[in-house]
Scaffold this motif. Sequence first.
Motif, short mmCIF file in Angstrom:
data_model
loop_
_atom_site.label_atom_id
_atom_site.label_comp_id
_atom_site.label_asym_id
_atom_site.label_seq_id
_atom_site.Cartn_x
_atom_site.Cartn_y
_atom_site.Cartn_z
N ASP A 34 19.47 8.30 133.92
CA ASP A 34 18.21 7.81 133.27
C ASP A 34 17.29 7.55 134.36
O ASP A 34 16.03 8.02 133.96
N GLU A 35 17.31 6.97 135.67
CA GLU A 35 16.17 6.71 136.41
C GLU A 35 15.47 8.18 137.14
O GLU A 35 14.43 8.26 136.87
N ASP A 146 26.68 1.50 130.85
CA ASP A 146 25.12 2.09 131.19
C ASP A 146 24.57 1.20 132.29
O ASP A 146 24.09 1.60 133.21
N TYR A 150 23.28 2.27 135.96
CA TYR A 150 21.91 1.87 136.54
C TYR A 150 22.17 1.11 138.17
O TYR A 150 21.34 1.46 138.72
#
Length: 168
Positions: A34-35, A146, A150
């Motif tokens: 995601d990042e 998740d 992260y």
Amino acid sequence: MITEPDRVLNELEIIQNPALGAFSVWQFALGYQDEAGLSVPFPLAFLVLPLLLHKPTLDAIGSTRKASGLALFAAKLAAQREDLLAVHERALLLRPLTLQALGLGVTARLIKIEYETAGLRAFPLEPGSKKPTLPERLKSFAAASDKLGYWFYKAGLQQVAVALRVDF
């Protein structure tokens, strides 16, 4: 896992199965990507199930805010020193299940192993696709996976190894 039609699965078989493992690793990789969209270093995939399939550790992940990061989570584990020191041992014991989960994830096209970079990449859901629905008792797995993705992205491979006292 092939079962007999009349056979009832025990709690261990329900929780520790390659399908739940594949889902968890997929969610983990999505959280990692995601990042910056980077592939997950392959060794990190072997920490997902040892952290999620241990109730006190799963609870510690759930009670730690995403923004708090890996350091605070590791500090919570260190409060019960044996929980932190057991992560490496559980990773070794759960290696066959993790490999089965990775194999199933690749077969189901949830993840891809990038041999050139020794990385793992999660495929996002197709637009309009519905995310799998988990039973209530397993919903914490998605959020925890998740969150781990992260945290591991933010910390980096070496810092994860140091914080969780694991050796790759």
